[in-house]
Design an enzyme around this catalytic site. Structure first.
Site, PDB file in Angstrom:
ATOM      1  N   HIS A  17       2.276   1.990   6.016  1.00 31.09           N
ATOM      2  CA  HIS A  17       1.066   2.389   5.286  1.00 31.09           C
ATOM      3  C   HIS A  17       0.880   3.881   5.469  1.00 31.09           C
ATOM      4  O   HIS A  17       0.211   4.345   6.391  1.00 31.09           O
ATOM      5  CB  HIS A  17      -0.141   1.608   5.827  1.00 31.09           C
ATOM      6  CG  HIS A  17      -1.416   1.817   5.066  1.00 31.09           C
ATOM      7  ND1 HIS A  17      -2.403   0.853   4.999  1.00 31.09           N
ATOM      8  CD2 HIS A  17      -1.885   2.865   4.362  1.00 31.09           C
ATOM      9  CE1 HIS A  17      -3.416   1.308   4.278  1.00 31.09           C
ATOM     10  NE2 HIS A  17      -3.121   2.541   3.888  1.00 31.09           N
ATOM     11  N   HIS A  19       0.317   7.347   2.927  1.00 30.96           N
ATOM     12  CA  HIS A  19       0.187   8.032   1.643  1.00 30.96           C
ATOM     13  C   HIS A  19       0.801   9.411   1.789  1.00 30.96           C
ATOM     14  O   HIS A  19       0.282  10.248   2.532  1.00 30.96           O
ATOM     15  CB  HIS A  19      -1.283   8.139   1.243  1.00 30.96           C
ATOM     16  CG  HIS A  19      -1.965   6.817   1.110  1.00 30.96           C
ATOM     17  ND1 HIS A  19      -2.010   6.118  -0.077  1.00 30.96           N
ATOM     18  CD2 HIS A  19      -2.619   6.045   2.024  1.00 30.96           C
ATOM     19  CE1 HIS A  19      -2.668   4.976   0.103  1.00 30.96           C
ATOM     20  NE2 HIS A  19      -3.037   4.905   1.377  1.00 30.96           N
ATOM     21  N   HIS A 197      -4.539  -2.393  -1.045  1.00 24.71           N
ATOM     22  CA  HIS A 197      -5.618  -2.123  -0.110  1.00 24.71           C
ATOM     23  C   HIS A 197      -6.720  -3.146  -0.356  1.00 24.71           C
ATOM     24  O   HIS A 197      -7.167  -3.326  -1.491  1.00 24.71           O
ATOM     25  CB  HIS A 197      -6.188  -0.723  -0.344  1.00 24.71           C
ATOM     26  CG  HIS A 197      -5.304   0.391   0.124  1.00 24.71           C
ATOM     27  ND1 HIS A 197      -3.980   0.478  -0.208  1.00 24.71           N
ATOM     28  CD2 HIS A 197      -5.583   1.482   0.900  1.00 24.71           C
ATOM     29  CE1 HIS A 197      -3.463   1.580   0.345  1.00 24.71           C
ATOM     30  NE2 HIS A 197      -4.418   2.197   1.023  1.00 24.71           N
ATOM     31  N   GLU A 200     -10.915  -2.952   3.549  1.00 17.62           N
ATOM     32  CA  GLU A 200     -11.180  -1.752   4.350  1.00 17.62           C
ATOM     33  C   GLU A 200     -12.689  -1.501   4.295  1.00 17.62           C
ATOM     34  O   GLU A 200     -13.417  -1.762   5.243  1.00 17.62           O
ATOM     35  CB  GLU A 200     -10.406  -0.550   3.811  1.00 17.62           C
ATOM     36  CG  GLU A 200     -10.669   0.741   4.594  1.00 17.62           C
ATOM     37  CD  GLU A 200     -10.050   1.976   3.946  1.00 17.62           C
ATOM     38  OE1 GLU A 200      -9.982   2.994   4.643  1.00 17.62           O
ATOM     39  OE2 GLU A 200      -9.663   1.936   2.756  1.00 17.62           O
ATOM     40  N   ASP A 278      -1.850   6.058   7.621  1.00 19.52           N
ATOM     41  CA  ASP A 278      -2.638   6.188   6.396  1.00 19.52           C
ATOM     42  C   ASP A 278      -2.492   7.577   5.778  1.00 19.52           C
ATOM     43  O   ASP A 278      -1.567   7.825   5.013  1.00 19.52           O
ATOM     44  CB  ASP A 278      -4.102   5.839   6.684  1.00 19.52           C
ATOM     45  CG  ASP A 278      -4.874   5.401   5.457  1.00 19.52           C
ATOM     46  OD1 ASP A 278      -4.309   5.398   4.352  1.00 19.52           O
ATOM     47  OD2 ASP A 278      -6.061   5.043   5.597  1.00 19.52           O
ATOM     48  N   ASP A 279      -3.416   8.491   6.080  1.00 20.19           N
ATOM     49  CA  ASP A 279      -3.393   9.881   5.583  1.00 20.19           C
ATOM     50  C   ASP A 279      -3.492  10.802   6.794  1.00 20.19           C
ATOM     51  O   ASP A 279      -4.558  11.349   7.103  1.00 20.19           O
ATOM     52  CB  ASP A 279      -4.576  10.119   4.632  1.00 20.19           C
ATOM     53  CG  ASP A 279      -4.521   9.230   3.413  1.00 20.19           C
ATOM     54  OD1 ASP A 279      -3.866   9.614   2.430  1.00 20.19           O
ATOM     55  OD2 ASP A 279      -5.132   8.142   3.447  1.00 20.19           O
TER      56      ASP A 279
END
Length: 337
Positions: A17, A19, A197, A200, A278-279
């Site tokens: 996961h 991005h 997603h 969340e 994630d980011d």
């Protein structure tokens, strides 16, 4: 470095996961902005870092989309990917399945091929440089309409032999998975794997929809599944992989206190949880940082950390033979440490 930190650093792991646009560090933003002559609202790297102080998903997305504007050429996407894989290698990562958001780029006039070709080239460079394998997942932006997702799927047609699957990201609340049921069906008919997603910021109902309507192969995040006992039991029975992102959850205030992060409870309930970043440029850490954060905050044992690493491979889209080789590498590492 503590003994546990050293153990985490050397533990073979995959990231499921990530991005890639969210790995854009402030220094890269300035470098790409300068070389592409992009007019940016920030005067310094420090200004960018200050802008990274946000408290919810939408505030993050606003700066995320603004930052993506500096990505203009195949070289930019190649360099962005290589920088991420360099950090993954330092964290003991040996495989990654990375998301990209083509609509973020096509909506500002870039051809689909610029991002796709640049990222695929960066992935090849990482395999040569570090021996890291990777897969590319195309994400649809859920705040846009399903027709726009279909346009993106059509644009991806020449690349479907090099794209592993489709995903669903961006603003979750108010944009349920059911909104994209038709395009997910079309993606499945084209042989693409499916992730989304869900759970969340959105409710457990979104996870049910992702399972029943999108027929996903993996759930991204999934934290709020724990609010629904029947859903939790179903996910455990299915051995459905959840790609959990601890530091992201904390940064976005999905989890207010890392000592109360649900990851350990997920493991205790038999859920197939994994650790991801994630980011990472925006959320304060790459995959190794996430492992260390939960190990410290939740008091995870070495055995639990090894289970999370094993889950990252068994939950991946690698074939059984490659998964088995990675699991053997984990076993060998544990035996030596």
């Amino acid at each position: 470095m503590s003994d546990l930190d050293a153990f985490i650093a050397g533990l073979p792991k995959a990231e499921l996961h990530l991005h890639i646009e969210g790995s854009l560090e402030p220094e890269q933003m300035f470098e790409f902005g300068r070389r592409n002559r992009v007019d940016m609202p920030f005067k310094s790297v420090e200004d960018v870092r200050a802008a990274y102080e946000f408290s919810n998903l939408q505030d993050f997305l606003d700066i995320y989309y603004q930052g993506a504007g500096v990505l203009q050429t195949e070289e930019d996407f190649h360099d962005l990917a290589v920088a991420y894989f360099d950090r993954l290698a330092a964290d003991g990562g040996v495989h990654a399945e990375i998301f990209f958001d083509p609509q973020t780029h096509t909506d500002r006039g870039l051809p689909f091929s610029v991002a796709a070709d640049g990222l695929l080239a960066g992935m090849r460079t990482a395999e040569t440089k570090h021996g890291i394998s990777s897969k590319l997942i195309l994400c649809f932006l859920r705040h846009l309409e399903e027709d726009a997702a279909f346009d993106t799927l059509r644009a991806a047609e020449p690349y479907l032999d090099r794209i592993a699957g489709v995903g669903l990201d961006s603003s979750e609340v108010g944009h349920p998975p059911s909104k994209f049921a038709n395009v997910y069906k079309a993606a499945g008919e084209r042989g693409l794997l499916k992730v989304a997603h869900a759970g969340e910021e959105g409710p457990p109902e979104y996870v049910w929809e992702a399972l029943d309507l999108l027929k996903v192969d993996r759930i991204d995040h999934g934290n709020r599944s724990l609010e629904d006992a029947a859903l939790t039991a179903r996910l455990a029975a299915m051995d459905m992989t959840l790609t959990v992102c601890p530091l992201s959850n904390h940064k976005l205030c999905v989890v207010e206190d890392m000592t109360r992060h649900p990851l350990k409870r997920m493991l205790d309930l038999g859920l197939h949880a994994t650790i991801n970043s994630d980011d990472p440029a925006y959320f304060g850490g790459y995959v190794g940082d996430n492992y260390r954060a939960v190990a410290g905050s939740l008091g995870l044992t070495k055995e639990e950390l090894v289970l999370l690493a094993r889950n990252s491979f068994t939950g991946s889209f690698l074939d059984e033979e490659r998964v088995a080789l990675h699991l053997q590498a984990i076993d060998a590492y544990v035996a030596a440490n």
